[in-house]
Enzyme design. Structure first.
Site, mmCIF file in Angstrom:
data_model
loop_
_atom_site.group_PDB
_atom_site.id
_atom_site.type_symbol
_atom_site.label_atom_id
_atom_site.label_comp_id
_atom_site.label_asym_id
_atom_site.label_seq_id
_atom_site.Cartn_x
_atom_site.Cartn_y
_atom_site.Cartn_z
ATOM 1 N N LYS A 251 19.357 -7.008 -22.961
ATOM 2 C CA LYS A 251 19.278 -7.736 -24.320
ATOM 3 C C LYS A 251 18.370 -6.682 -25.009
ATOM 4 O O LYS A 251 17.804 -5.801 -24.684
ATOM 5 C CB LYS A 251 18.546 -8.924 -24.000
ATOM 6 C CG LYS A 251 19.062 -10.109 -23.292
ATOM 7 C CD LYS A 251 20.242 -10.527 -24.154
ATOM 8 C CE LYS A 251 21.101 -11.832 -23.261
ATOM 9 N NZ LYS A 251 21.980 -11.320 -22.394
ATOM 10 N N SER B 169 27.567 -10.991 -24.085
ATOM 11 C CA SER B 169 26.693 -11.504 -24.701
ATOM 12 C C SER B 169 26.238 -10.251 -25.931
ATOM 13 O O SER B 169 25.307 -10.486 -26.639
ATOM 14 C CB SER B 169 25.330 -11.981 -24.079
ATOM 15 O OG SER B 169 24.812 -10.861 -23.566
#
Length: 237
Positions: free
Chosen positions: A196, A158
């Site tokens: 993230k 991701s």
């Protein structure tokens, strides 16, 4: 390598099968590991299955089979130490730099320092929170600019457009705050950890992926705790 919770669950399942001939129920596992919900057990079982430690037997209730155990049942640190300082490794980022450079060897005490390896971190769907040291890795001393650091193995893609690949070793500086746009280890609801990019939006916090296939997740600020900031990556070729 296993996190403490994964190791504890594997040990519990193995011992229960040895004693009774059947695997424990999800309720028994939840109680044994002192978890609040069965969803945590589902995540742990999936992680153990993906690593080849257990398998689910189809069409049977409470049917789990232990395929293998860690080399030493005394703890999750049984796995052989990963020789991050060996040749064919490269530092691919340090404090925002993305230029590859050669990695120091473990025999060079000036260039390398040992940091605890705390398991793995999801660059994808959040996983159970990192809790327990399982090993050590060698990281360039220049990457460790003050403060306490730890390492996490990256799983998932991701963050691939930020240059973070599946299998990379992320070096994290422990801290409970970060600036907008920095890449962090975020703990969501006290149970799930993910790697993230941080975006603060008023009273909310957005955890932004660097891959268009993954959506940005937005949470109330009270649901997200910052555990550290990415300061570097080490990649095996």
């Amino acid at each position: 390598m296993l996190t403490r919770k994964q190791y504890d669950l594997l040990t519990f399942i193995h011992e229960r099968i040895q004693e009774t001939g059947v695997s424990p129920s999800f309720d028994e596992m939840k109680t044994a590991l002192d978890l609040k919900s069965k969803s945590g057990i589902h995540r742990l079982i999936t992680a153990l299955e993906e690593r080849g430690y257990i398998r689910r037997l189809p069409h049977r209730a409470r049917a789990l089979e232990v395929l293998r155990l860690p080399e030493n049942l005394s703890g999750p640190s049984a796995a052989p130490q990963r020789a991050v300082g060996q040749p064919k490794l490269a530092i691919v980022a340090s404090s925002g730099a993305a230029k590859p450079t050669s990695a120091p060897t473990q025999s060079d005490p000036v260039a390398a320092s040992m940091v605890p390896l705390m398991g793995w971190i999801a660059a994808g769907t959040p996983i159970e929170a990192i809790e327990t040291q399982s090993d050590h890795v060698a990281a360039p001393a220049a990457m460790l600019s003050g403060g306490e650091h730890f390492a996490l193995e990256v799983r998932g893609d991701s963050m691939i457009e930020a240059g973070i690949h599946d299998g990379d070793m992320a070096i994290i500086r422990k801290q409970d705050g970060a600036a907008n746009g920095e890449i962090i280890v975020a703990l969501v609801d006290g149970e799930e950890a993910t790697l993230k990019r941080l975006r603060k939006k008023g009273a909310s916090i957005a955890l932004e992926a660097a891959n268009p296939a993954f959506e940005t997740r937005v949470y109330g600020a009270d649901r997200v705790a910052i555990q550290g900031r990415l300061v570097g990556l080490i990649r095996t070729y």
